[in-house]
Write a protein that holds these residues in place. Structure first.
Motif, PDB file in Angstrom:
ATOM      1  N   ILE A  63     -35.022   0.210   1.892  1.00 59.56           N
ATOM      2  CA  ILE A  63     -35.397   0.414   0.487  1.00 59.56           C
ATOM      3  C   ILE A  63     -34.330   1.161  -0.309  1.00 59.56           C
ATOM      4  CG2 ILE A  63     -37.914   0.169   0.573  1.00 59.56           C
ATOM      5  CD1 ILE A  63     -38.294   2.887   1.348  1.00 59.56           C
ATOM      6  N   LEU A  64     -33.286   1.601   0.362  1.00 56.68           N
ATOM      7  CA  LEU A  64     -32.199   2.282  -0.360  1.00 56.68           C
ATOM      8  C   LEU A  64     -31.054   1.306  -0.636  1.00 56.68           C
ATOM      9  CD1 LEU A  64     -31.974   5.677   1.551  1.00 56.68           C
ATOM     10  CD2 LEU A  64     -32.879   5.283  -0.737  1.00 56.68           C
ATOM     11  N   LYS A 116     -29.184  -2.004   1.742  1.00 53.59           N
ATOM     12  CA  LYS A 116     -29.424  -3.394   1.341  1.00 53.59           C
ATOM     13  C   LYS A 116     -28.472  -4.422   1.978  1.00 53.59           C
ATOM     14  CE  LYS A 116     -32.782  -3.260  -2.005  1.00 53.59           C
ATOM     15  NZ  LYS A 116     -33.647  -2.225  -1.393  1.00 53.59           N
ATOM     16  N   PRO A 117     -27.138  -4.148   2.033  1.00 56.54           N
ATOM     17  CA  PRO A 117     -26.234  -5.192   2.539  1.00 56.54           C
ATOM     18  C   PRO A 117     -26.573  -5.668   3.943  1.00 56.54           C
ATOM     19  CG  PRO A 117     -24.978  -3.424   1.517  1.00 56.54           C
ATOM     20  CD  PRO A 117     -26.399  -2.963   1.568  1.00 56.54           C
ATOM     21  N   GLU A 118     -27.087  -4.780   4.799  1.00 60.49           N
ATOM     22  CA  GLU A 118     -27.356  -5.170   6.191  1.00 60.49           C
ATOM     23  C   GLU A 118     -28.848  -5.372   6.456  1.00 60.49           C
ATOM     24  OE1 GLU A 118     -24.010  -2.818   8.711  1.00 60.49           O
ATOM     25  OE2 GLU A 118     -25.053  -1.737   7.125  1.00 60.49           O
ATOM     26  N   ARG A 119     -29.614  -5.561   5.377  1.00 64.42           N
ATOM     27  CA  ARG A 119     -31.071  -5.602   5.494  1.00 64.42           C
ATOM     28  C   ARG A 119     -31.571  -6.689   6.450  1.00 64.42           C
ATOM     29  NH1 ARG A 119     -34.836  -6.616   0.228  1.00 64.42           N
ATOM     30  NH2 ARG A 119     -36.841  -6.643   1.267  1.00 64.42           N
ATOM     31  N   GLU A 142     -38.517   7.892  -7.170  1.00 67.13           N
ATOM     32  CA  GLU A 142     -39.601   7.252  -6.424  1.00 67.13           C
ATOM     33  C   GLU A 142     -39.077   6.542  -5.184  1.00 67.13           C
ATOM     34  OE1 GLU A 142     -41.782   4.705  -8.990  1.00 67.13           O
ATOM     35  OE2 GLU A 142     -42.902   6.362  -9.890  1.00 67.13           O
ATOM     36  N   THR A 143     -37.927   5.851  -5.347  1.00 67.71           N
ATOM     37  CA  THR A 143     -37.330   5.139  -4.214  1.00 67.71           C
ATOM     38  C   THR A 143     -36.889   6.132  -3.158  1.00 67.71           C
ATOM     39  OG1 THR A 143     -36.548   3.545  -5.818  1.00 67.71           O
ATOM     40  CG2 THR A 143     -35.616   3.375  -3.624  1.00 67.71           C
ATOM     41  N   ALA A 144     -36.264   7.223  -3.604  1.00 64.59           N
ATOM     42  CA  ALA A 144     -35.788   8.249  -2.670  1.00 64.59           C
ATOM     43  C   ALA A 144     -36.970   8.847  -1.897  1.00 64.59           C
ATOM     44  CB  ALA A 144     -35.032   9.332  -3.426  1.00 64.59           C
ATOM     45  N   ASP A 145     -38.071   9.112  -2.608  1.00 60.56           N
ATOM     46  CA  ASP A 145     -39.260   9.684  -1.959  1.00 60.56           C
ATOM     47  C   ASP A 145     -39.836   8.726  -0.926  1.00 60.56           C
ATOM     48  OD1 ASP A 145     -39.047  11.947  -3.416  1.00 60.56           O
ATOM     49  OD2 ASP A 145     -40.700  11.521  -4.805  1.00 60.56           O
ATOM     50  N   GLN A 146     -39.883   7.452  -1.309  1.00 66.30           N
ATOM     51  CA  GLN A 146     -40.442   6.434  -0.414  1.00 66.30           C
ATOM     52  C   GLN A 146     -39.592   6.320   0.854  1.00 66.30           C
ATOM     53  OE1 GLN A 146     -40.626   2.591  -2.285  1.00 66.30           O
ATOM     54  NE2 GLN A 146     -41.655   1.698  -0.519  1.00 66.30           N
ATOM     55  N   ALA A 147     -38.271   6.326   0.663  1.00 61.75           N
ATOM     56  CA  ALA A 147     -37.362   6.260   1.805  1.00 61.75           C
ATOM     57  C   ALA A 147     -37.503   7.507   2.673  1.00 61.75           C
ATOM     58  CB  ALA A 147     -35.924   6.113   1.329  1.00 61.75           C
ATOM     59  N   GLY A 161     -30.377   0.372  13.502  1.00 54.22           N
ATOM     60  CA  GLY A 161     -30.927   1.454  12.672  1.00 54.22           C
ATOM     61  C   GLY A 161     -29.858   2.338  12.074  1.00 54.22           C
ATOM     62  N   TYR A 162     -28.916   1.711  11.382  1.00 56.44           N
ATOM     63  CA  TYR A 162     -27.798   2.463  10.789  1.00 56.44           C
ATOM     64  C   TYR A 162     -27.278   1.677   9.593  1.00 56.44           C
ATOM     65  CZ  TYR A 162     -25.591  -1.104  13.622  1.00 56.44           C
ATOM     66  OH  TYR A 162     -25.272  -2.307  14.177  1.00 56.44           O
ATOM     67  N   ILE A 163     -26.365   2.288   8.819  1.00 55.84           N
ATOM     68  CA  ILE A 163     -25.631   1.520   7.816  1.00 55.84           C
ATOM     69  C   ILE A 163     -24.149   1.651   8.159  1.00 55.84           C
ATOM     70  CG2 ILE A 163     -27.322   1.717   5.948  1.00 55.84           C
ATOM     71  CD1 ILE A 163     -25.387   3.903   4.763  1.00 55.84           C
ATOM     72  N   SER A 164     -23.377   0.598   7.880  1.00 52.94           N
ATOM     73  CA  SER A 164     -21.940   0.648   8.179  1.00 52.94           C
ATOM     74  C   SER A 164     -21.209   1.208   6.981  1.00 52.94           C
ATOM     75  CB  SER A 164     -21.429  -0.766   8.480  1.00 52.94           C
ATOM     76  OG  SER A 164     -22.179  -1.320   9.536  1.00 52.94           O
ATOM     77  N   VAL A 165     -20.465   2.297   7.171  1.00 48.48           N
ATOM     78  CA  VAL A 165     -19.695   2.894   6.083  1.00 48.48           C
ATOM     79  C   VAL A 165     -18.274   3.155   6.568  1.00 48.48           C
ATOM     80  CG1 VAL A 165     -21.556   4.001   4.800  1.00 48.48           C
ATOM     81  CG2 VAL A 165     -20.523   5.204   6.727  1.00 48.48           C
ATOM     82  N   SER A 166     -17.342   3.201   5.622  1.00 45.54           N
ATOM     83  CA  SER A 166     -15.969   3.526   5.974  1.00 45.54           C
ATOM     84  C   SER A 166     -15.874   5.028   6.189  1.00 45.54           C
ATOM     85  CB  SER A 166     -15.029   3.125   4.842  1.00 45.54           C
ATOM     86  OG  SER A 166     -15.188   1.761   4.574  1.00 45.54           O
TER      87      SER A 166
END
Lengths: 266, 229
Positions: free
Chosen positions: A187-188, A192-195, A148-153, A128-133
């Motif tokens: 949905i953001l 996406k890369p780790e979906r 709309e995407t931001a609201d949905q997320a 439940g995370y995203i990998s960032v530098s």
């Protein structure tokens, strides 16, 4: 107003536990449910009895610490409300309230109304995370996200992890929680890369935690203090199906429970 | 071997089946197959209103395409077995997921149909077995004679017995309840949900379930009322 609180008392996870009735006089209708318990606990302490244990932190309905069943409904009769935000004016003078902890094998009892919800933490830990530098903060608006995407997320991200969904589910399933945690990232663009990996890992962890299965009946979304929509469960199922289809390697590695309470699941 | 090559250790179909989500997908797909049969069977049955020649000819036609008929039958049997296996395994798991129950529990947001799937399913299964023994095999044909090939006669003489019709109407109504939840739920299980479509899907599930129930029970009711004899 005067209320009778029939509360589940249980000393430790090994104790059998039983209901004990307490009468609380002079309940202010403006008090929250937790403040009502505070008043009861003061009386109990003065009498030399053990106060009722319950979890709480922010008391603003956003931390996800508090929560128990009131008369058979998780977080009580008001929709979209945690017990810390539930004021006593919603009850009638002389009413009996049955307070019971969340009941699920994946939420072992700790004491009274407190249960161990670290199975949720392990689901998050598994993906439940995203990998960032790390380093400098990236420039704002380098990745554009539609409103709309931001609201949905954000609707999915509103989940506070209180566990009411599991408590209300007749199958004690964690589908709404896991769905919300998968959906708000997948949905953001950043998620996406780790979906695929995320869906496979989190679903595997959810299933390893002895939660039940989702039967799509919708009790979870009815008690959810943040009104997380049932749609997030479909998002989880879609991501899981997609990832299972594309899967090229053995990804699922579940995290074993490593705590005293969870190790002795009762 | 490169890091992206598929490893043979785990079979992905097995892993998929072992997850609760995978089993629900299997239930959705097999449920959809059985739903298609329910529609096809209804359309075939309704020919009873067109008289004995029509429905008997239809029954004869089904028997002339032997291999295809058996292909459909085997597919349905496999679907039923998978649907039930997944249900039983998931139900046992859910039972274990809450070893200590609540002293008090209210349902506030779920339909009656969705909460009674565990009842409507087995009763419909019991009905299907009885129904096959009565109209396909002819082993049980209370208070009437079963004539192989004369579907019209078997139907009318079978449903003239009031309790056969009552049991049929009861079971079909439960099938309607099962479909009212199942028809919507299958979309959720395979991951298709959208705020714009969800309400429409739920309404469609209710409407289709109602039409199916009305379509099926119109046959025994017409026979009991003497409209079809």
């Amino acid at each position: 107003m005067k209320l009778t609180l029939k509360i589940w008392r249980q000393k430790t996870h090994k104790d059998k536990g039983a209901f004990v009735s307490y009468t609380v006089d002079h309940v202010d209708p403006e008090m929250s449910m937790l403040e009502c318990l505070d008043v009861l606990n003061e009386t109990l302490t003065e009498r030399g009895e053990e106060p009722v244990a319950f979890e709480h932190d922010c008391r603003e309905g956003i931390c996800g610490s508090c929560g128990f069943m009131i008369n058979g409904v998780a977080h009580g009769p008001e929709r979209a409300t945690t017990v810390c935000q539930l004021t006593m004016r919603h009850f009638n003078d002389g009413q009996e309230l049955v307070l019971e902890p969340w009941r699920a094998k994946a939420f072992p009892a700790i004491k009274d109304l407190v249960v161990d919800r670290r199975s949720f933490d392990r689901i998050i830990e598994s993906g439940g995370y995203i990998s960032v530098s790390t380093g400098q903060a990236p420039d704002g608006n380098t990745i554009l996200v539609g409103k709309e995407t931001a609201d949905q997320a954000m609707d999915a991200a509103a989940c506070i992890g209180c566990g009411a969904c599991v408590a209300a589910c007749p199958n004690a399933a964690a589908a709404l929680f896991t769905g919300a945690k998968i959906a708000h990232l997948s949905i953001l663009p950043q998620g996406k890369p780790e979906r695929d990996r995320r869906a496979l890992h989190m679903v595997a962890q959810m299933n390893a935690e002895l939660f039940g299965n989702c039967t799509n009946i919708g009790e979870c979304t009815g008690v959810c203090p943040k009104e997380i929509p049932l749609e997030v469960i479909a998002t989880m199922n879609r991501d899981y199906l997609r990832a299972s289809w594309k899967k090229r390697e053995d990804l699922e590695a579940t995290i074993p429970p490593a705590t005293e309470w969870s190790a002795n699941r009762t | 071997m490169s890091a992206t090559a598929a490893l043979p250790r785990q079979n992905r179909a097995v892993t998929f089946w072992q997850s609760t989500n995978g089993k629900k997908v299997v239930m959705a797909v097999t449920g959809a197959m059985m739903f298609l049969f329910v529609i096809g069977h209804l359309l075939g049955n309704l020919q009873v209103f067109e008289g004995p020649e029509k429905i008997n000819a239809y029954a004869h036609f089904l028997h002339t395409i032997g291999e295809v008929l058996w292909l459909v039958r085997i597919t349905l049997i496999v679907a039923i077995v998978l649907h039930i296996t997944a249900t039983v395994q998931l139900a046992l798991r859910s039972k274990q997921a809450r070893p200590v129950g609540y002293s008090r529990k209210e349902a506030i947001n779920s339909s009656y149909a969705s909460r009674t799937m565990y009842w409507s399913g087995p009763i419909v299964l019991a009905f299907i077995i009885f129904h096959l023994l009565q109209f396909t095999a002819g082993y049980i044909h209370p208070e009437a004679q079963f004539i192989e090939g004369d579907v019209y006669h078997n139907l009318v003489s079978g449903f003239q017995v009031w309790w056969v019709s009552a049991w049929y109407i009861f079971a079909i109504t439960l099938l309607g309840f099962h479909l009212r939840h199942g028809l919507w739920s299958m979309f959720q299980s395979v991951g298709l949900a959208h705020p714009r479509h969800t309400l429409a899907l739920k309404n469609a599930a209710f409407l289709i379930a109602t039409l199916i129930v009305l379509g099926y029970i119109s046959i025994p009711i017409s026979i009991l009322l003497g409209i079809v004899k």
